[in-house]
Design a protein around this motif. Structure first.
Motif, mmCIF file in Angstrom:
data_model
loop_
_atom_site.group_PDB
_atom_site.id
_atom_site.type_symbol
_atom_site.label_atom_id
_atom_site.label_comp_id
_atom_site.label_asym_id
_atom_site.label_seq_id
_atom_site.Cartn_x
_atom_site.Cartn_y
_atom_site.Cartn_z
ATOM 1 N N PHE A 37 -5.043 12.596 -0.047
ATOM 2 C CA PHE A 37 -5.336 12.875 -1.456
ATOM 3 C C PHE A 37 -6.811 13.222 -1.674
ATOM 4 C CE2 PHE A 37 -1.392 10.311 -2.220
ATOM 5 C CZ PHE A 37 -0.639 11.384 -2.654
ATOM 6 N N LEU A 38 -7.696 12.588 -0.934
ATOM 7 C CA LEU A 38 -9.118 12.910 -1.030
ATOM 8 C C LEU A 38 -9.361 14.363 -0.617
ATOM 9 C CD1 LEU A 38 -12.100 11.837 -1.381
ATOM 10 C CD2 LEU A 38 -12.027 11.420 1.071
ATOM 11 N N GLU A 51 -9.541 9.824 -12.172
ATOM 12 C CA GLU A 51 -8.760 8.602 -11.960
ATOM 13 C C GLU A 51 -9.632 7.413 -11.597
ATOM 14 O OE1 GLU A 51 -5.746 9.438 -9.105
ATOM 15 O OE2 GLU A 51 -4.862 11.023 -10.320
ATOM 16 N N SER A 52 -10.662 7.663 -10.815
ATOM 17 C CA SER A 52 -11.470 6.552 -10.314
ATOM 18 C C SER A 52 -12.675 6.226 -11.188
ATOM 19 C CB SER A 52 -11.956 6.858 -8.900
ATOM 20 O OG SER A 52 -12.808 7.983 -8.921
ATOM 21 N N LYS A 53 -12.970 7.089 -12.148
ATOM 22 C CA LYS A 53 -14.083 6.890 -13.088
ATOM 23 C C LYS A 53 -15.448 6.890 -12.400
ATOM 24 C CE LYS A 53 -11.042 6.288 -16.328
ATOM 25 N NZ LYS A 53 -10.144 7.372 -16.293
ATOM 26 N N SER A 59 -20.298 12.523 -2.766
ATOM 27 C CA SER A 59 -20.228 11.096 -2.456
ATOM 28 C C SER A 59 -18.856 10.704 -1.915
ATOM 29 C CB SER A 59 -20.583 10.251 -3.682
ATOM 30 O OG SER A 59 -19.653 10.466 -4.720
ATOM 31 N N ASN A 60 -17.808 11.330 -2.408
ATOM 32 C CA ASN A 60 -16.474 11.019 -1.916
ATOM 33 C C ASN A 60 -16.264 11.528 -0.490
ATOM 34 O OD1 ASN A 60 -14.374 9.749 -3.904
ATOM 35 N ND2 ASN A 60 -15.804 10.945 -5.127
#
Length: 144
Positions: A37-38, A51-53, A59-60
């Protein structure tokens, strides 16, 4: 960081994850789906913060090496559910023949709907060496 310290910290991660929601699937399977998904979100240029705010693409994406490291520990390490490498290699070999070619009947797949070819591509990042990936990447990508 020693392996023991990393192992202890990783073991604390999973109960924390379970406290946020249902996480009763095998740990490696959850981690592979998270990576899938990333990468999908990055490829589609979708928001990482919806979704993660928090966090942007850079950074991801920096989290990927740590996800791979945890996956290696889950497959090869001493933690509960470890020793999955052979099973994961078998799944990949079912989709990519020993020669790296697509097996004769690509419609027959050992994967569930959730564990589709995108899952398998993410799984290959955990299982394959760079040489194995180069050998099998075309066959895997042909399944898209």
């Amino acid at each position: 960081v020693t392996y023991e310290h990393y192992h202890q910290a990783a073991d604390k991660y999973w109960p924390t994850l379970n406290s946020w929601g249902r996480g009763d699937s095998p740990k490696l399977r959850l981690l592979v789906h998270d990576l899938k998904f990333l990468l999908l979100r990055f490829a589609r240029e979708e928001s990482f913060s919806e979704e993660s705010k928090g966090g942007g693409p850079d950074s991801n994406m920096r989290f990927i090496p740590f996800m791979l490291m945890m996956g290696m520990m889950l497959m090869d390490g001493k933690s509960a559910g470890a020793g999955n490498r052979k099973a994961m290699e078998k799944v990949l070999q079912g989709l990519v023949g020993a020669s790296g070619d697509v097996p004769p009947s690509p419609s027959i797949s050992p994967l569930s709907n959730a564990d589709n070819i995108l899952y398998t591509l993410a799984l290959s990042l955990f299982v394959h060496s760079i040489e194995e990936w180069k050998k099998s990447r075309v066959a895997l990508l042909k399944r898209l």
